[in-house]
Motif scaffolding. Sequence first.
Motif, short mmCIF file in Angstrom:
data_model
loop_
_atom_site.label_atom_id
_atom_site.label_comp_id
_atom_site.label_asym_id
_atom_site.label_seq_id
_atom_site.Cartn_x
_atom_site.Cartn_y
_atom_site.Cartn_z
N GLY A 59 0.80 -1.23 0.00
CA GLY A 59 0.00 0.00 0.00
C GLY A 59 0.82 1.27 0.00
N THR A 60 0.44 2.16 0.88
CA THR A 60 1.13 3.45 0.99
C THR A 60 2.60 3.27 1.34
OG1 THR A 60 -0.85 4.72 1.51
CG2 THR A 60 1.20 5.54 2.44
N SER A 61 2.88 2.29 2.17
CA SER A 61 4.28 2.03 2.55
C SER A 61 5.09 1.58 1.34
CB SER A 61 4.33 0.98 3.66
OG SER A 61 3.64 1.45 4.79
N SER A 105 6.70 -0.33 7.08
CA SER A 105 5.35 -0.61 7.58
C SER A 105 4.97 0.36 8.70
CB SER A 105 5.28 -2.04 8.11
OG SER A 105 4.00 -2.31 8.65
N GLY A 108 3.49 -2.28 11.48
CA GLY A 108 4.42 -3.33 11.87
C GLY A 108 3.76 -4.68 12.02
N VAL A 156 -7.79 5.49 8.95
CA VAL A 156 -7.40 4.31 8.17
C VAL A 156 -6.44 4.68 7.05
CG1 VAL A 156 -8.34 2.71 6.45
CG2 VAL A 156 -9.24 2.70 8.77
N ALA A 157 -6.65 5.83 6.44
CA ALA A 157 -5.75 6.25 5.36
C ALA A 157 -4.45 6.76 5.95
CB ALA A 157 -6.41 7.33 4.53
N VAL A 363 -3.68 -4.76 8.38
CA VAL A 363 -4.14 -5.91 7.60
C VAL A 363 -3.36 -7.15 8.06
CG1 VAL A 363 -4.57 -6.81 5.28
CG2 VAL A 363 -4.69 -4.36 5.69
C1 F6R Z 1 -3.31 3.36 2.65
C2 F6R Z 1 -3.06 2.40 3.71
C3 F6R Z 1 -2.62 1.03 3.35
C4 F6R Z 1 -1.36 0.66 4.14
C5 F6R Z 1 -0.98 -0.81 3.93
C6 F6R Z 1 0.30 -1.17 4.62
O1 F6R Z 1 -3.73 4.59 3.14
O2 F6R Z 1 -3.15 2.73 4.86
O3 F6R Z 1 -2.40 0.91 1.98
O4 F6R Z 1 -0.34 1.51 3.76
O5 F6R Z 1 -2.01 -1.64 4.39
O6 F6R Z 1 0.19 -1.02 6.00
P1 F6R Z 1 1.45 -0.96 6.94
O7 F6R Z 1 2.23 0.26 6.57
O8 F6R Z 1 0.88 -0.87 8.32
O9 F6R Z 1 2.25 -2.20 6.72
#
Ligand code: F6R
Length: 366
Positions: A59-61, A105, A108, A156-157, A363
Amino acid sequence: EKGGFDHFMIKEIHEQPQTIYDCLRGRLNAAEGTIKMGGVDNNIDKLLNANRIIVVACGTSWHAGLVAEYLFEELCRIPVEVEYASEFRYRNPVILTGDVIIAVSQSGETADTLVALENAKEQGAFIFGVVNAVGSSIARISHAGAYTHSGPEIGVASTKAFTGQLAVLTMMALKVAKAKGTISELRYVELIRELDAIPGKVAEILKDTTAIQKIAEKYKDASDFLYLGRGYNFPVALEGALKLKEISYIHAEGYPAAEMKHGPIALVDETLPVVFVATKDRFYEKIVSNVQEIKARRGQVICVATEGDTVIPGMSNDVVYVPDADEIVGAMLSVVPMQVLSYYIGTYRGIDVDKPRNLAKSVTVE
Ligand code: F6R
């Protein structure tokens, strides 16, 4: 608890001058021209001798990882791969001794990332964690790491965690480049100053977001958006599109601006808003011609431009400005209007932006 804001998301967006500052604090010393990071200093040989860096994230990471690819290749001359954890873990990847894995992450606890790291660790890779949640599973499985110090992210975002990841990855790349001798002393000091100025510049962007709110109001009923950028702003375009999808349920795609003519340009007509990250970096002239290509097809052009730019405003339907900055640190600025735009489009559409449907903050299932 929301500090006077309507939602955690907008509160966390506005926290960024402070959270980026907290991330740099105690590490970056602009007066002395030094960066201290225990996890990097204690393992500098691993990073210096890395044949390759593999960034593993979701995702964002993962978008922060893409920025890291540009940073480490340019500044440190180390080849970098950026992998979606879910694909990496299942495809029997080649991991060689001397490979360094950077895990990115916020939580984490992302299951795919965690298992990908466990597998790579078994095969002898060195794991460096860039994590926000202290003591989390990914932080614990890593051989070394650097926390982003963004504080708890409730919305969440992901917003402030992303800019924290970029700040950590930039400091790491600068440290490795310095130790490797792939950066001149002059450039190193210049980039330290650029990084040090980021919290103040983010505050400037956030001081008055009425222009972005107007744009949100104008385009909130669009059914699709295209986001385009080049170089360090290509991952920003991807991140802008992801934020919009999550928070507004509007379909959006991010693309490298030049890739547009290989397909997506067929979508352009007068109903399509196209967001360009068009700041003054080394690709500026190129992005100007990409903007012209969209204008010629009557797309609605929304640009994130550098303050003082006189060309882009004349070509755009709408413009948002960010302060001038070196492109190495520029993504931490250009992403901020993307976050704010998504937030307002989402709220104007009546969506519960802190808890969009179908999404979980962490997730922990694959
Ligand atoms: C987007 C978002 C997700 C997380 C992805 C990874 O806004 O929040 O795409 O970036 O689920 O999550 P982490 O960084 O917790 O591993």
